[in-house]
Design a protein around this motif. Structure first.
Motif, PDB file in Angstrom:
ATOM      1  N   ILE A   1       0.646  -1.222  -0.071  1.00 60.73           N
ATOM      2  CA  ILE A   1      -0.122  -0.067  -0.194  1.00 60.73           C
ATOM      3  C   ILE A   1       0.768   1.198   0.172  1.00 60.73           C
ATOM      4  CG2 ILE A   1      -1.672   1.180   1.264  1.00 60.73           C
ATOM      5  CD1 ILE A   1      -2.763  -1.377   2.360  1.00 60.73           C
ATOM      6  N   CYS A   2       1.960   1.408   0.680  1.00 55.57           N
ATOM      7  CA  CYS A   2       2.834   2.217   0.658  1.00 55.57           C
ATOM      8  C   CYS A   2       3.384   2.888  -0.609  1.00 55.57           C
ATOM      9  CB  CYS A   2       4.050   2.099   1.642  1.00 55.57           C
ATOM     10  SG  CYS A   2       3.710   1.911   3.265  1.00 55.57           S
ATOM     11  N   ALA A   3       3.945   1.494  -1.243  1.00 53.90           N
ATOM     12  CA  ALA A   3       4.339   1.754  -2.700  1.00 53.90           C
ATOM     13  C   ALA A   3       3.141   2.338  -3.622  1.00 53.90           C
ATOM     14  CB  ALA A   3       4.715   0.452  -3.404  1.00 53.90           C
ATOM     15  N   ILE A   4       2.003   1.919  -3.587  1.00 46.88           N
ATOM     16  CA  ILE A   4       0.844   2.530  -4.449  1.00 46.88           C
ATOM     17  C   ILE A   4       0.758   4.052  -4.028  1.00 46.88           C
ATOM     18  CG2 ILE A   4      -1.506   2.679  -4.450  1.00 46.88           C
ATOM     19  CD1 ILE A   4      -0.433   0.515  -6.561  1.00 46.88           C
ATOM     20  N   ASN A   5       0.891   4.535  -2.709  1.00 47.62           N
ATOM     21  CA  ASN A   5       0.867   5.657  -2.325  1.00 47.62           C
ATOM     22  C   ASN A   5       2.051   6.409  -2.874  1.00 47.62           C
ATOM     23  OD1 ASN A   5      -1.788   5.381  -1.061  1.00 47.62           O
ATOM     24  ND2 ASN A   5      -0.876   5.216   1.100  1.00 47.62           N
ATOM     25  N   ALA A   6       3.125   5.904  -2.839  1.00 41.29           N
ATOM     26  CA  ALA A   6       4.615   6.619  -3.452  1.00 41.29           C
ATOM     27  C   ALA A   6       4.205   7.031  -4.800  1.00 41.29           C
ATOM     28  CB  ALA A   6       5.565   5.708  -3.191  1.00 41.29           C
ATOM     29  N   LEU A   7       3.719   5.881  -5.639  1.00 33.41           N
ATOM     30  CA  LEU A   7       3.368   6.104  -6.848  1.00 33.41           C
ATOM     31  C   LEU A   7       2.451   7.300  -7.333  1.00 33.41           C
ATOM     32  CD1 LEU A   7       3.471   2.457  -8.267  1.00 33.41           C
ATOM     33  CD2 LEU A   7       5.262   3.937  -8.487  1.00 33.41           C
ATOM     34  N   ALA A   8       1.368   7.476  -6.360  1.00 33.99           N
ATOM     35  CA  ALA A   8       0.421   8.409  -6.390  1.00 33.99           C
ATOM     36  C   ALA A   8       1.249   9.898  -6.331  1.00 33.99           C
ATOM     37  CB  ALA A   8      -0.539   8.136  -5.439  1.00 33.99           C
ATOM     38  N   ALA A   9       2.304   9.826  -5.333  1.00 38.96           N
ATOM     39  CA  ALA A   9       3.253  11.083  -5.231  1.00 38.96           C
ATOM     40  C   ALA A   9       3.862  11.356  -6.420  1.00 38.96           C
ATOM     41  CB  ALA A   9       4.094  10.745  -3.882  1.00 38.96           C
ATOM     42  N   VAL A  10       4.505  10.234  -7.211  1.00 39.23           N
ATOM     43  CA  VAL A  10       5.397  10.454  -8.498  1.00 39.23           C
ATOM     44  C   VAL A  10       4.503  10.871  -9.307  1.00 39.23           C
ATOM     45  CG1 VAL A  10       6.597   9.397 -10.125  1.00 39.23           C
ATOM     46  CG2 VAL A  10       6.816   8.928  -7.775  1.00 39.23           C
ATOM     47  N   ARG A  11       3.038  10.312  -9.448  1.00 44.85           N
ATOM     48  CA  ARG A  11       2.184  10.749 -10.573  1.00 44.85           C
ATOM     49  C   ARG A  11       1.764  12.293 -10.314  1.00 44.85           C
ATOM     50  NH1 ARG A  11      -3.720   8.258 -11.060  1.00 44.85           N
ATOM     51  NH2 ARG A  11      -3.792   9.500  -9.216  1.00 44.85           N
ATOM     52  N   SER A  12       1.588  12.576  -9.008  1.00 44.58           N
ATOM     53  CA  SER A  12       1.177  13.940  -8.739  1.00 44.58           C
ATOM     54  C   SER A  12       2.189  15.065  -9.500  1.00 44.58           C
ATOM     55  CB  SER A  12       0.999  14.272  -7.355  1.00 44.58           C
ATOM     56  OG  SER A  12       2.148  14.533  -6.598  1.00 44.58           O
ATOM     57  N   VAL A  13       3.532  14.669  -9.360  1.00 41.57           N
ATOM     58  CA  VAL A  13       4.608  15.545  -9.774  1.00 41.57           C
ATOM     59  C   VAL A  13       4.725  15.540 -11.693  1.00 41.57           C
ATOM     60  CG1 VAL A  13       7.056  16.071  -9.595  1.00 41.57           C
ATOM     61  CG2 VAL A  13       5.716  15.544  -7.540  1.00 41.57           C
TER      62      VAL A  13
ATOM     63  N   VAL B   1       7.997   7.508 -16.016  1.00 36.36           N
ATOM     64  CA  VAL B   1       8.794   6.942 -15.246  1.00 36.36           C
ATOM     65  C   VAL B   1       9.885   5.801 -16.038  1.00 36.36           C
ATOM     66  CG1 VAL B   1       9.431   5.191 -13.346  1.00 36.36           C
ATOM     67  CG2 VAL B   1       7.610   6.913 -13.110  1.00 36.36           C
ATOM     68  N   VAL B   2      11.265   6.302 -16.160  1.00 33.74           N
ATOM     69  CA  VAL B   2      12.124   5.333 -16.790  1.00 33.74           C
ATOM     70  C   VAL B   2      12.383   4.439 -16.057  1.00 33.74           C
ATOM     71  CG1 VAL B   2      14.419   5.595 -17.728  1.00 33.74           C
ATOM     72  CG2 VAL B   2      12.898   7.552 -18.149  1.00 33.74           C
ATOM     73  N   ARG B   3      12.621   4.419 -14.713  1.00 29.86           N
ATOM     74  CA  ARG B   3      13.110   3.510 -13.863  1.00 29.86           C
ATOM     75  C   ARG B   3      12.932   3.736 -12.421  1.00 29.86           C
ATOM     76  NH1 ARG B   3      16.991  -0.526 -14.254  1.00 29.86           N
ATOM     77  NH2 ARG B   3      17.269  -1.431 -12.477  1.00 29.86           N
ATOM     78  N   ILE B   4      12.509   2.879 -11.699  1.00 33.18           N
ATOM     79  CA  ILE B   4      12.617   3.209  -9.972  1.00 33.18           C
ATOM     80  C   ILE B   4      14.197   2.716  -9.796  1.00 33.18           C
ATOM     81  CG2 ILE B   4      11.930   2.145  -7.811  1.00 33.18           C
ATOM     82  CD1 ILE B   4       9.761   3.563  -9.559  1.00 33.18           C
ATOM     83  N   VAL B   5      14.583   3.646  -9.085  1.00 31.79           N
ATOM     84  CA  VAL B   5      16.146   3.656  -8.602  1.00 31.79           C
ATOM     85  C   VAL B   5      16.342   3.222  -7.302  1.00 31.79           C
ATOM     86  CG1 VAL B   5      18.236   5.401  -8.648  1.00 31.79           C
ATOM     87  CG2 VAL B   5      16.569   5.700 -10.448  1.00 31.79           C
ATOM     88  N   LYS B   6      15.530   3.788  -6.507  1.00 30.97           N
ATOM     89  CA  LYS B   6      15.952   3.441  -5.136  1.00 30.97           C
ATOM     90  C   LYS B   6      14.518   3.186  -4.197  1.00 30.97           C
ATOM     91  CE  LYS B   6      18.486   3.578  -1.245  1.00 30.97           C
ATOM     92  NZ  LYS B   6      19.844   2.694  -0.740  1.00 30.97           N
ATOM     93  N   VAL B   7      14.627   2.363  -3.242  1.00 30.89           N
ATOM     94  CA  VAL B   7      13.322   2.233  -2.323  1.00 30.89           C
ATOM     95  C   VAL B   7      14.130   2.064  -1.038  1.00 30.89           C
ATOM     96  CG1 VAL B   7      11.623   0.628  -1.423  1.00 30.89           C
ATOM     97  CG2 VAL B   7      12.125   0.807  -4.064  1.00 30.89           C
ATOM     98  N   VAL B   8      13.358   2.829   0.001  1.00 29.59           N
ATOM     99  CA  VAL B   8      13.846   2.881   1.353  1.00 29.59           C
ATOM    100  C   VAL B   8      12.525   2.525   1.916  1.00 29.59           C
ATOM    101  CG1 VAL B   8      14.927   3.768   3.447  1.00 29.59           C
ATOM    102  CG2 VAL B   8      15.782   4.553   0.823  1.00 29.59           C
ATOM    103  N   GLY B   9      12.492   1.350   2.926  1.00 32.05           N
ATOM    104  CA  GLY B   9      11.589   0.933   3.703  1.00 32.05           C
ATOM    105  C   GLY B   9      11.911   0.916   5.212  1.00 32.05           C
TER     106      GLY B   9
ATOM    107  N   VAL C   1      12.761   6.652  -4.900  1.00 36.53           N
ATOM    108  CA  VAL C   1      13.151   7.668  -6.063  1.00 36.53           C
ATOM    109  C   VAL C   1      13.338   7.071  -7.498  1.00 36.53           C
ATOM    110  CG1 VAL C   1      15.262   8.806  -6.791  1.00 36.53           C
ATOM    111  CG2 VAL C   1      15.196   8.156  -4.208  1.00 36.53           C
ATOM    112  N   ALA C   2      12.508   7.906  -8.197  1.00 36.60           N
ATOM    113  CA  ALA C   2      12.209   7.400  -9.690  1.00 36.60           C
ATOM    114  C   ALA C   2      12.810   8.379 -10.595  1.00 36.60           C
ATOM    115  CB  ALA C   2      10.748   7.244  -9.704  1.00 36.60           C
ATOM    116  N   GLU C   3      13.454   7.552 -11.685  1.00 33.45           N
ATOM    117  CA  GLU C   3      14.181   8.660 -12.925  1.00 33.45           C
ATOM    118  C   GLU C   3      12.956   8.661 -13.675  1.00 33.45           C
ATOM    119  OE1 GLU C   3      17.330   8.168 -16.386  1.00 33.45           O
ATOM    120  OE2 GLU C   3      17.298   6.442 -14.945  1.00 33.45           O
TER     121      GLU C   3
END
Length: 154
Positions: free
Chosen positions: A69-81, A88-96, A149-151
Motif C-alpha cells: 500500500i505504501c508503494a501505491i501511495n508513493a506512485l501516486a506521489a510520483v504521478r502528482s509531480v 517513469v524510466v526506472r525506479i532507482v531506490k526504495v527505502v523501507g 526515487v524514480a528516474e
C-alpha cells in the motif's frame, strides 16, 4: 504493451489521489530527471488499516501487504509531480522503514511487498537498489513506511 496505470488496474488496485502531508513537507519533489517521494504510510482513504509493530501486533505478512500500500501511495506521489506514470524510466531506490518488535529481523521480507509491486507495475524498470530498516516507531503507529526515487523523462 500496457501503461503502468493499466498494469495497476490489471492487478486489481487503484492509484489513489496523493496522500496529503501530515506535517511541513510535500509528498514528492522533482529535481532534473528524478522524483524523490517523502515517506509514504499505508493510508487508505486517509486511515491506517493496521497499527503496531511488525513481529508483535502485526504479522510479517500483514506488514508486507502494508508495504505494498505504501508503494501505491508513493506512485501516486510520483504521478502528482509528473502527471503520468508512463514518464517513469526506472525506479532507482526504495527505502523501507519497518516498525519492529524487539528481535524481529524480517525487515527485508516485509519491504518486499513494495519492491514486488514496483516490479509488477514497471517490469525490469522496477528493479531497484533498496534499504530495509527496522525502527522503534513510525508516525501514527504505522507498521511500515516507504519512500522511492524514480528516474523520469521530460
Amino acid at each position: 504493451m500496457s501503461t503502468p496505470e493499466q498494469r495497476i488496474e490489471e492487478l486489481g488496485l487503484v492509484l489513489p489521489d496523493v496522500v496529503p502531508p501530515l506535517a511541513a513537507y510535500v509528498p514528492a519533489v522533482r529535481t532534473g530527471d528524478y522524483v524523490y517521494t517523502s515517506g509514504q504510510l499505508p493510508l487508505v482513504g486517509g486511515k491506517l488499516g493496521v497499527t503496531g509493530k511488525v513481529g508483535a501486533e502485526v504479522s510479517a505478512e500483514e506488514g508486507r501487504e502494508q508495504a505494498r500500500i505504501c508503494a501505491i501511495n508513493a506512485l501516486a506521489a510520483v504521478r502528482s509531480v509528473v502527471g503520468d506514470l508512463s514518464k517513469v524510466v526506472r525506479i532507482v531506490k526504495v527505502v523501507g522503514f519497518v516498525a519492529s518488535a524487539p528481535g524481529f529481523t524480517g525487515q527485508p521480507q516485509v519491504v518486499n511487498g513494495a519492491s514486488e509491486l514496483l516490479g509488477e507495475v514497471f517490469g525490469e524498470a522496477g528493479t531497484h537498489a533498496r534499504s530495509a530498516v527496522g525502527v522503534a516507531v513510525l508516525p501514527l503507529d504505522a507498521p511500515v513506511e516507504v519512500e522511492i526515487v524514480a528516474e523520469v523523462r521530460a
